[in-house]
Scaffold this active site. Structure first.
Site, PDB file in Angstrom:
ATOM      1  N   LYS A 206     -27.923   4.110   7.008  1.00 56.53           N
ATOM      2  CA  LYS A 206     -26.774   5.007   7.149  1.00 56.53           C
ATOM      3  C   LYS A 206     -26.116   4.724   8.489  1.00 56.53           C
ATOM      4  CE  LYS A 206     -25.713   9.922   7.571  1.00 56.53           C
ATOM      5  NZ  LYS A 206     -26.132  11.266   7.199  1.00 56.53           N
TER       6      LYS A 206
HETATM    7  C1  5RP Z   1     -27.504  13.134  11.636  1.00 50.44           C
HETATM    8  C2  5RP Z   1     -27.421  12.885  10.187  1.00 50.44           C
HETATM    9  C3  5RP Z   1     -26.631  13.822   9.455  1.00 50.44           C
HETATM   10  O1  5RP Z   1     -27.182  14.120   8.223  1.00 50.44           O
HETATM   11  C4  5RP Z   1     -25.327  13.261   9.122  1.00 50.44           C
HETATM   12  O2  5RP Z   1     -24.893  12.230   9.961  1.00 50.44           O
HETATM   13  C5  5RP Z   1     -24.345  14.273   9.123  1.00 50.44           C
HETATM   14  O3  5RP Z   1     -23.368  13.951   8.257  1.00 50.44           O
HETATM   15  P1  5RP Z   1     -21.908  14.142   8.742  1.00 50.44           P
HETATM   16  O4  5RP Z   1     -21.722  13.274   9.964  1.00 50.44           O
HETATM   17  O5  5RP Z   1     -21.082  13.646   7.595  1.00 50.44           O
HETATM   18  O6  5RP Z   1     -21.706  15.598   9.022  1.00 50.44           O
HETATM   19  O7  5RP Z   1     -27.949  11.981   9.623  1.00 50.44           O
HETATM   20  O8  5RP Z   1     -27.756  11.976  12.273  1.00 50.44           O
END
Ligand code: 5RP
Length: 294
Positions: A206
C-alpha cells in the site's frame, strides 16, 4: 558497500510491459500457495483484477478520527460496495457484525505502538498474532513500514515476522508505506520503500499516489493499492483513483476520502465504478451526484 551513486538514477522501467511469467491475476503472486491465491482472489476481483478496500483502522494511532467517531454506524452501510474491510482487531470485533462480512475479504491491521502524541511514529510492535488472524478469518495482514525513519529496522523486522508466519498459513501480508512528518512523497522515495517491502516478501503493498507513479508501479513486482490520504474534494479524490488505476495501481485502500465525504454512500459507489467498471473521473462524479441527489 552500497554504491549509492550507481543506483540512484534507474530509468529502464519497461512501463506498459506486463510482468513476465504471470499466470494469476494478482501481480507477482503466480507462484503463491493455493490458499494464498484463494485469499488474494477474495481481495482482488478476478474480473477487474482490482480491489476496493475500505480503510478504517485510523483509530489505532489517531483515536476517534473525524468521520470514524462510531465505526458501528459508519462502516456497515458501505459494506455492500467494497471488496475488503481493513480494520483493527478491536474495531472489527467490537463494531462489525461478522454476518455482514459475507464474501468480503478481511485485511487485519496487525501493527501498533505509536500515537499522535509521539513525534516518531515509527516505533511499532506486532500486536496481533497469527492464531488471532486465523480465528478472525483474515485474508490479509497489514503492517506499517517506515523506510528512512528512526525505527526502520524494527518495522522491517515486524514486516518480516508477519510475512514468515503468514506464509506458513497461506495468509498474505500487505506492507503499508508510512510517510512520517518529514518524509518526502516523491516517486524516488516510494520506489525505494515499495521495492524494499516487496523484496522482503510482502504479497501486496500500500502506497500513496505521486507524480511519475507509473515508475513506482513498474518497479514494484507485486500489486500496489493506493491510500487515499487526507480528505480532498470528491472530484479530485476520484481523479486520483482514476489516474492511479490508469498507471497500474491494482486498486485503492481508501479511508478518509470515503468516510469523510459529504456523502460516503455515494462516494464509495463512485470509487467502485472507477476500480471495477472502468468509469472515468467524469462518469464517476456524475454517478456520485446522481446518488447524492436522490
Ligand atoms: C495508515 C493506514 C491507513 O489505513 C490508511 O492510510 C488510511 O487511509 P486514508 O489515507 O485513505 O485515510 O494504513 O497508515
Amino acid at each position: 558497500m552500497a554504491d549509492k551513486d550507481g543506483i540512484l538514477n534507474p530509468k529502464d522501467y519497461g512501463i506498459d510491459i506486463p510482468q513476465a511469467n504471470s499466470t494469476f491475476h494478482v501481480k507477482g503472486n503466480s507462484h503463491a500457495s493455493w490458499g494464498m491465491k484463494s485469499r488474494l482472489s477474495k481481495i482482488f476481483n478476478p474480473r477487474s483484477g482490482n480491489s476496493l478496500m475500505l480503510a478504517f483502522d485510523h483509530g489505532y494511532f489517531l483515536g476517534p478520527t473525524s468521520g470514524l467517531e462510531r465505526l458501528d454506524l459508519k462502516i456497515p452501510p458501505l459494506a455492500e460496495y467494497i471488496d475488503c474491510f481493513m480494520g483493527t482487531r478491536g474495531g472489527l470485533t467490537s463494531c462489525i457484525d461478522p454476518s455482514i462480512t459475507g464474501d468480503k475479504a478481511i485485511a487485519l491491521r496487525v501493527s501498533s505502538g505509536s500515537s499522535i502524541l509521539n513525534d516518531d511514529l515509527s516505533n511499532e510492535i506486532i500486536s496481533v498474532d497469527i492464531e488471532e488472524a486465523i480465528r478472525m478469518n483474515a485474508d490479509l495482514m497489514a503492517t506499517q513500514v517506515f523506510i528512512g525513519a528512526p525505527h526502520q529496522k524494527e518495522s522491517i523486522d515486524n514486516l518480516s515476522k508477519v510475512i514468515n508466519t503468514g506464509n506458513r498459513y497461506g495468509i498474505p501480508t500487505m506492507g503499508v508505506v508510512a510517510v512520517g512528518k518529514e518524509m518526502a512523497r516523491t516517486a524516488e522515495y516510494f520506489r525505494l520503500a515499495t521495492r524494499i517491502i516487496a523484496e522482503v516478501g510482502a504479497q501486496v503493498v500500500k502506497c500513496y499516489y505521486c507524480d511519475d507513479f507509473e515508475t513506482v508501479v513498474a518497479a514494484c513486482p507485486v500489486p500496489i493499492v493506493i491510500a487515499g490520504g487526507k480528505k480532498i474534494p470528491e472530484y479530485d479524490a476520484m481523479d486520483m483513483c482514476y489516474k492511479a488505476l490508469q498507471l497500474g495501481a491494482a486498486g485503492v485502500d481508501m479511508g478518509r476520502n470515503i468516510f469523510q465525504s459529504d456523502d460516503p454512500f455515494a462516494m464509495v459507489q463512485a470509487v467502485r465504478g472507477i476500480v471495477h467498471d472502468k468509469l472515468t473521473t467524469k462518469e464517476a462524479y456524475e454517478l456520485y451526484e446522481t446518488i447524492k441527489n436522490r
